[in-house]
Write a protein that holds these residues in place. Structure first.
Motif, short mmCIF file in Angstrom:
data_model
loop_
_atom_site.label_atom_id
_atom_site.label_comp_id
_atom_site.label_asym_id
_atom_site.label_seq_id
_atom_site.Cartn_x
_atom_site.Cartn_y
_atom_site.Cartn_z
N THR A 23 33.81 14.60 23.60
CA THR A 23 34.99 13.76 23.38
C THR A 23 35.11 13.01 24.58
O THR A 23 35.39 13.56 25.69
CB THR A 23 36.04 13.80 22.71
N TYR A 24 34.90 11.73 24.98
CA TYR A 24 35.30 10.88 26.12
C TYR A 24 36.36 9.79 25.94
O TYR A 24 36.63 9.24 25.10
CB TYR A 24 33.94 10.19 26.57
N ALA A 25 37.34 9.99 26.77
CA ALA A 25 38.70 9.23 26.65
C ALA A 25 38.50 7.90 27.48
O ALA A 25 38.25 8.08 28.73
CB ALA A 25 40.12 9.86 26.91
N ILE A 26 38.79 6.78 27.14
CA ILE A 26 38.67 5.48 27.73
C ILE A 26 39.49 5.52 28.87
O ILE A 26 40.69 5.75 28.68
CB ILE A 26 38.77 4.35 27.12
N ASP A 27 39.17 5.20 30.09
CA ASP A 27 39.98 5.07 31.35
C ASP A 27 40.14 3.54 31.47
O ASP A 27 39.51 2.57 31.83
CB ASP A 27 39.23 5.59 32.43
N ALA A 28 41.50 3.09 30.89
CA ALA A 28 41.86 1.87 30.94
C ALA A 28 41.86 1.05 32.48
O ALA A 28 41.46 0.01 32.48
CB ALA A 28 43.45 1.59 30.64
N SER A 29 41.89 1.86 33.59
CA SER A 29 42.18 1.36 34.77
C SER A 29 40.71 1.09 35.34
O SER A 29 40.40 0.34 36.29
CB SER A 29 42.80 2.17 35.73
N HIS A 30 39.44 1.51 34.63
CA HIS A 30 38.19 1.18 35.03
C HIS A 30 37.50 0.55 33.92
O HIS A 30 36.22 0.67 33.74
CB HIS A 30 37.51 2.40 35.51
#
Length: 194
Positions: A23-30
């Motif tokens: 599972t990969y969590a979206i990194d909003a700052s990138h």
């Protein structure tokens, strides 16, 4: 360095490089969710949403992968405060009644070397419609903090009126202020969750 970042970060399935299962969590700052729409039939106005969260789950079989994303509609930014206020109003996103739009995938299929077609349901303005995304893997890398990041690009087109976003103004010349077709372009960086 952890074993996670010293082991291979991708694998090959049916000739395609894919991130390791997990599972990969979206990194909003990138990451960026951008859009463009025709304005006065002569140019395109571009904007983006800064409030983005979600997960990408990639099992051993990449065709069983799934995506879930939530986007805060009040975070719309077109570099024009007056236009952004109008987009937040009941004429468009109606952020008080519909504070978020969501996307949940329903099917993944290969679309060529390094490309995938993701079918999914976009819920926006109280309406849910199927919106296919064309996705490509941009790469996978170990970061300096011991984590693993995967980058994806995605593109879609939709008709805003399908979601009840019908406000417009007819011009004296016969055109309209805002086009119906909206192009969505996404650059997402996601972090592997141990």
């Amino acid at each position: 360095m952890s074993n996670l970042t010293t082991a291979p970060l991708t694998r090959t399935v049916d000739g395609n490089e894919v991130p390791n299962a997990g599972t990969y969590a979206i990194d909003a700052s990138h990451s960026e969710v951008g859009f463009s729409a025709r304005h006065l039939l002569v140019s395109k106005v571009k904007g983006r949403f800064s409030d983005v969260s979600g997960t990408i789950t990639i099992p051993e079989d990449p065709l069983a992968s799934s995506v879930e994303v939530s986007i805060g509609t009040a975070s719309v930014d077109t570099r024009d405060e007056q236009r952004d206020a109008h987009l937040r109003s009941p004429d468009f996103f109606d952020v008080d009644q519909h504070p978020a739009m969501t996307y949940r995938s329903t099917k993944v299929s290969p679309a060529g070397k390094g490309r995938w077609l993701v079918e999914g349901d976009l819920s926006l303005h109280g309406v849910t419609r199927n919106v296919p995304l064309e996705i490509s893997l941009e790469g996978v890398a170990a970061d300096p903090w011991g984590g693993v990041r995967a980058g994806f690009s995605a593109r879609a087109e939709l008709d805003r009126e399908d979601f009840g976003l019908t406000w417009n103004q007819v011009l004296e010349t016969g055109g309209v202020v805002v086009g119906k077709k909206v192009t969505i372009e996404i650059e997402a960086e996601a972090v592997y969750q141990a």
